[in-house]
Motif scaffolding. Sequence first.
Motif, PDB file in Angstrom:
ATOM      1  N   GLY A  64      67.332   8.013  54.365  1.00  0.00           N
ATOM      2  CA  GLY A  64      67.825   8.732  53.192  1.00  0.00           C
ATOM      3  C   GLY A  64      66.743   9.367  52.345  1.00  0.00           C
ATOM      4  O   GLY A  64      66.933   9.566  51.141  1.00  0.00           O
ATOM      5  N   GLY A  65      65.593   9.717  52.946  1.00  0.00           N
ATOM      6  CA  GLY A  65      64.530  10.358  52.177  1.00  0.00           C
ATOM      7  C   GLY A  65      63.534   9.368  51.621  1.00  0.00           C
ATOM      8  O   GLY A  65      63.122   9.464  50.462  1.00  0.00           O
ATOM      9  N   SER A  66      63.127   8.399  52.422  1.00  0.00           N
ATOM     10  CA  SER A  66      62.180   7.389  51.950  1.00  0.00           C
ATOM     11  C   SER A  66      60.841   7.995  51.585  1.00  0.00           C
ATOM     12  O   SER A  66      60.391   8.960  52.218  1.00  0.00           O
ATOM     13  N   THR A  67      60.228   7.433  50.582  1.00  0.00           N
ATOM     14  CA  THR A  67      58.924   7.927  50.121  1.00  0.00           C
ATOM     15  C   THR A  67      57.838   6.854  50.222  1.00  0.00           C
ATOM     16  O   THR A  67      56.731   7.030  49.726  1.00  0.00           O
ATOM     17  N   ASP A  68      58.165   5.729  50.840  1.00  0.00           N
ATOM     18  CA  ASP A  68      57.192   4.626  50.913  1.00  0.00           C
ATOM     19  C   ASP A  68      56.607   4.457  52.317  1.00  0.00           C
ATOM     20  O   ASP A  68      56.008   3.435  52.617  1.00  0.00           O
ATOM     21  N   GLY A  69      56.807   5.459  53.165  1.00  0.00           N
ATOM     22  CA  GLY A  69      56.240   5.355  54.508  1.00  0.00           C
ATOM     23  C   GLY A  69      57.137   4.654  55.504  1.00  0.00           C
ATOM     24  O   GLY A  69      56.654   4.206  56.560  1.00  0.00           O
ATOM     25  N   THR A  70      58.427   4.524  55.195  1.00  0.00           N
ATOM     26  CA  THR A  70      59.363   3.858  56.112  1.00  0.00           C
ATOM     27  C   THR A  70      59.326   4.513  57.491  1.00  0.00           C
ATOM     28  O   THR A  70      59.284   3.810  58.519  1.00  0.00           O
ATOM     29  N   ALA A  71      59.345   5.834  57.535  1.00  0.00           N
ATOM     30  CA  ALA A  71      59.376   6.542  58.823  1.00  0.00           C
ATOM     31  C   ALA A  71      58.134   6.228  59.639  1.00  0.00           C
ATOM     32  O   ALA A  71      58.218   6.019  60.862  1.00  0.00           O
ATOM     33  N   GLU A  72      56.986   6.180  58.991  1.00  0.00           N
ATOM     34  CA  GLU A  72      55.734   5.887  59.711  1.00  0.00           C
ATOM     35  C   GLU A  72      55.754   4.474  60.269  1.00  0.00           C
ATOM     36  O   GLU A  72      55.305   4.231  61.404  1.00  0.00           O
ATOM     37  N   VAL A  73      56.244   3.542  59.472  1.00  0.00           N
ATOM     38  CA  VAL A  73      56.323   2.147  59.945  1.00  0.00           C
ATOM     39  C   VAL A  73      57.276   2.063  61.131  1.00  0.00           C
ATOM     40  O   VAL A  73      56.990   1.403  62.137  1.00  0.00           O
ATOM     41  N   PHE A  74      58.421   2.751  61.006  1.00  0.00           N
ATOM     42  CA  PHE A  74      59.397   2.749  62.098  1.00  0.00           C
ATOM     43  C   PHE A  74      58.773   3.302  63.375  1.00  0.00           C
ATOM     44  O   PHE A  74      58.921   2.727  64.457  1.00  0.00           O
ATOM     45  N   ALA A  75      58.085   4.400  63.245  1.00  0.00           N
ATOM     46  CA  ALA A  75      57.506   5.037  64.433  1.00  0.00           C
ATOM     47  C   ALA A  75      56.404   4.186  65.044  1.00  0.00           C
ATOM     48  O   ALA A  75      56.234   4.160  66.268  1.00  0.00           O
ATOM     49  N   GLY A  76      55.659   3.492  64.192  1.00  0.00           N
ATOM     50  CA  GLY A  76      54.495   2.769  64.690  1.00  0.00           C
ATOM     51  C   GLY A  76      54.747   1.337  65.127  1.00  0.00           C
ATOM     52  O   GLY A  76      53.916   0.725  65.784  1.00  0.00           O
ATOM     53  N   ALA A  77      55.900   0.785  64.773  1.00  0.00           N
ATOM     54  CA  ALA A  77      56.170  -0.624  65.102  1.00  0.00           C
ATOM     55  C   ALA A  77      56.283  -0.787  66.613  1.00  0.00           C
ATOM     56  O   ALA A  77      56.984  -0.035  67.273  1.00  0.00           O
ATOM     57  N   ALA A  78      55.588  -1.762  67.151  1.00  0.00           N
ATOM     58  CA  ALA A  78      55.611  -1.945  68.612  1.00  0.00           C
ATOM     59  C   ALA A  78      55.301  -3.393  68.944  1.00  0.00           C
ATOM     60  O   ALA A  78      54.647  -4.099  68.174  1.00  0.00           O
ATOM     61  N   ILE A  79      55.748  -3.809  70.099  1.00  0.00           N
ATOM     62  CA  ILE A  79      55.417  -5.138  70.606  1.00  0.00           C
ATOM     63  C   ILE A  79      54.170  -4.998  71.476  1.00  0.00           C
ATOM     64  O   ILE A  79      54.165  -4.230  72.440  1.00  0.00           O
ATOM     65  N   SER A  80      53.144  -5.719  71.094  1.00  0.00           N
ATOM     66  CA  SER A  80      51.882  -5.536  71.807  1.00  0.00           C
ATOM     67  C   SER A  80      51.900  -6.230  73.165  1.00  0.00           C
ATOM     68  O   SER A  80      51.330  -5.724  74.130  1.00  0.00           O
ATOM     69  N   ASP A  81      52.550  -7.358  73.260  1.00  0.00           N
ATOM     70  CA  ASP A  81      52.540  -8.115  74.520  1.00  0.00           C
ATOM     71  C   ASP A  81      53.928  -8.660  74.791  1.00  0.00           C
ATOM     72  O   ASP A  81      54.369  -9.607  74.140  1.00  0.00           O
ATOM     73  N   TYR A  82      54.620  -8.062  75.751  1.00  0.00           N
ATOM     74  CA  TYR A  82      55.982  -8.499  76.048  1.00  0.00           C
ATOM     75  C   TYR A  82      56.031  -9.923  76.598  1.00  0.00           C
ATOM     76  O   TYR A  82      57.061 -10.589  76.534  1.00  0.00           O
ATOM     77  N   ALA A  83      54.931 -10.362  77.159  1.00  0.00           N
ATOM     78  CA  ALA A  83      54.918 -11.709  77.750  1.00  0.00           C
ATOM     79  C   ALA A  83      55.133 -12.789  76.697  1.00  0.00           C
ATOM     80  O   ALA A  83      55.723 -13.839  76.978  1.00  0.00           O
ATOM     81  N   THR A  84      54.669 -12.538  75.478  1.00  0.00           N
ATOM     82  CA  THR A  84      54.818 -13.557  74.427  1.00  0.00           C
ATOM     83  C   THR A  84      56.273 -13.756  74.025  1.00  0.00           C
ATOM     84  O   THR A  84      56.638 -14.762  73.450  1.00  0.00           O
ATOM     85  N   ILE A  85      57.071 -12.765  74.274  1.00  0.00           N
ATOM     86  CA  ILE A  85      58.493 -12.917  73.951  1.00  0.00           C
ATOM     87  C   ILE A  85      59.321 -13.151  75.219  1.00  0.00           C
ATOM     88  O   ILE A  85      60.535 -12.980  75.234  1.00  0.00           O
ATOM     89  N   LEU A  86      58.598 -13.521  76.301  1.00  0.00           N
ATOM     90  CA  LEU A  86      59.251 -13.872  77.563  1.00  0.00           C
ATOM     91  C   LEU A  86      60.107 -12.721  78.090  1.00  0.00           C
ATOM     92  O   LEU A  86      61.246 -12.898  78.521  1.00  0.00           O
ATOM     93  N   ALA A  87      59.553 -11.545  77.996  1.00  0.00           N
ATOM     94  CA  ALA A  87      60.278 -10.374  78.500  1.00  0.00           C
ATOM     95  C   ALA A  87      59.289  -9.488  79.241  1.00  0.00           C
ATOM     96  O   ALA A  87      58.077  -9.622  79.096  1.00  0.00           O
ATOM     97  N   ARG A  88      59.814  -8.604  80.003  1.00  0.00           N
ATOM     98  CA  ARG A  88      58.948  -7.624  80.646  1.00  0.00           C
ATOM     99  C   ARG A  88      59.200  -6.265  79.995  1.00  0.00           C
ATOM    100  O   ARG A  88      60.229  -6.031  79.385  1.00  0.00           O
ATOM    101  N   HIS A  89      58.226  -5.424  80.171  1.00  0.00           N
ATOM    102  CA  HIS A  89      58.336  -4.096  79.597  1.00  0.00           C
ATOM    103  C   HIS A  89      59.568  -3.411  80.180  1.00  0.00           C
ATOM    104  O   HIS A  89      59.790  -3.451  81.382  1.00  0.00           O
TER     105      HIS A  89
END
Lengths: 232, 421
Positions: B63-88
């Motif tokens: 809705g027009g965030s001004t606190d960097g919500t979009a950047e956080v959304f775009a940048g959020a990632a799981i670094s190692d799928y193995a730690t969550i017992l999943a595969r890429h």
Amino acid sequence: MNEPFTARLVAALNTFYEGVMGFLPGLLAFLLILLLGLAVAWVVRFVVRRVLTAVRFDRLADASGAGQLLSRADLQATPSALVAAFLFWVLLASFAMAALSALDIDAIDRLTAEFFLYLPRVFAAMVILLVGFLFASFLSRATLLAAINAGAPSPRVFSLAVKLLITVLAFAMALEQLHIARSIVLAAFIISFGSVMLSVAIAFGIGGRDVARRMLERRFESKEPGDELEHL
Amino acid sequence: MSELSFLPADLQSRLAEIGEVDILIGVPSYNNARTIGHVVRAIQAGLARYFPDQRSVVINSDGGSTDGTAEVFAGAAISDYATILARHPLRGVHRIITPYHGIPGKGSALRTVFGAAVATRARACAVVDSDLRSITPEWIELLISPQLAGGFDFVAPLYRRHKYDGTITNSIVYPLTRALFGQRIRQPIGGDFGFSGALAREYLCHDVWSSDVARFGIDIWMTTTAITAGFRLCQSFLGAKIHDVKDPGVDLSAMLMQVVSAVFSLMQQHEASWRPIIETRPVPLFGFDYTVGLEPIHVNVERMIGIFESGVRDLEQVWGKVLQPETMSAVQSLARQSRDSFRFAAEHWVRVVYDFAVAHRRGVINRDHLLRSLTPLYLGRTASFVLQTADADADQVEAILEELCVEYERLKPYLVERWDS
């Protein structure tokens, strides 16, 4: 010797007769116009009352607070009956003034003209009062609800203060419209309104300094102490 | 498609590039940079662990965030799928950030999500709030699997909440919706839902996007529309719902007015649907029900009772136009009770709610004022509930709420009678 007296008597009686005959048509016209006005006013009252009942005007008036105003004023009539009655008397008064002009008397003609010129101001003043009362009623109820829901002490005081201020303003505006004691009304309004505002400012600024600070703190702090409920 | 012309042009192009997907997850947001990263990682983990072979897209309707919500959304990632017992994930997960058009509110944000679901012909969809702190990857499985494997169209959440949380839901929205529409959806305004592509298309058929639904009534509208349109419903147990602290300045009276206004408006729209329903039935529940340790909360009961008593003193003229004389009398006598015996009986509370629903329909007074005048009554009922359940555990509280629901159902003929009179 009797002839000049008789001739003058006959002439006087003729003049009187002519005057009466000259006046009678006007009088007849006056009565006819008045009767016509009465009939028209009665028909309009009947039709307006029916129409307003059909469109549920009384319920709308009740929802807007007008019904409450009437009951507080100890008026037993419904809003639609009152509107119909108002139109009846306005029409009858207008026809009466028009009927008076049929008499063709200068003084009455001037009076009739002034009456019709003043009539729009009366309407405007009544509209101002009605709108003012409705606005006062609406805002005072909104204030009452807000004060109660905020847990404010004596919510009714806030509500009555709002109603009083708006009502006084409406009355002042109506009197201004009617050109009644304009300078006195204006001066009285300025003095009373200004003194009320000054009293409130002094009361809060000096007398209620601590209370004002606590109210502001409560308003802008996260929650009331100890209230951690999530309602949704 | 002309029905999707409300979608921003960029979004339409992006969706056309992506093509068809199996799963779509929507995350509406407004200034949620603090929490949206965790939400996105939970979604990503859930898709990787439970739906690695499905084509998926995650869409942030902002809705027009001004606190960097979009950047956080775009940048959020799981670094190692193995730690969550999943595969890429085999197919990768598309990620889209888009502003929404329309009047500000969650409804407009979700309309964009529905549009994206239809454009990508998604089979199963879900929406989760962007301020969640307790979301886990399992939430994705629990909101999506009932659709893919069970053929359900609408998945409502079931949370484990503190006994004093959700009092508007517990005392009004849940029992009223249950009594009206016959479905025992425990949290009809939970905020996190699953819905099929077919249901998304149904949502878009309704022209509500300029109304109060778009501002603050979207959750209950989604639930009610799914019920009245005959879609298959279920619930999934998601555990605790912990989200970011809401704006403390939010006015309870305004919140209550918005929620109840939405419910009452839906009652009027769907009168033909709820009138003939006389029984309620449970809705299938998925997930593993477990107890959650919740922090104790303190409630200012005295303040609530004080506002209730103030309402009794000063709102007689307003309540007199709404409540039946017996109910009004019961409310007035409650104000004279001592704290120990302060009990707002379920029967009287239900009659209050039904009387207000009828008054809202008839417009006996300005609707805004009408619903604001409900606040002291609601606080009185909540205070009574808190006092009554002070020593009760979660199961006992749920039993008391069940009694309240039964009372709503028992008094439904009273509602119908008043509705028609």
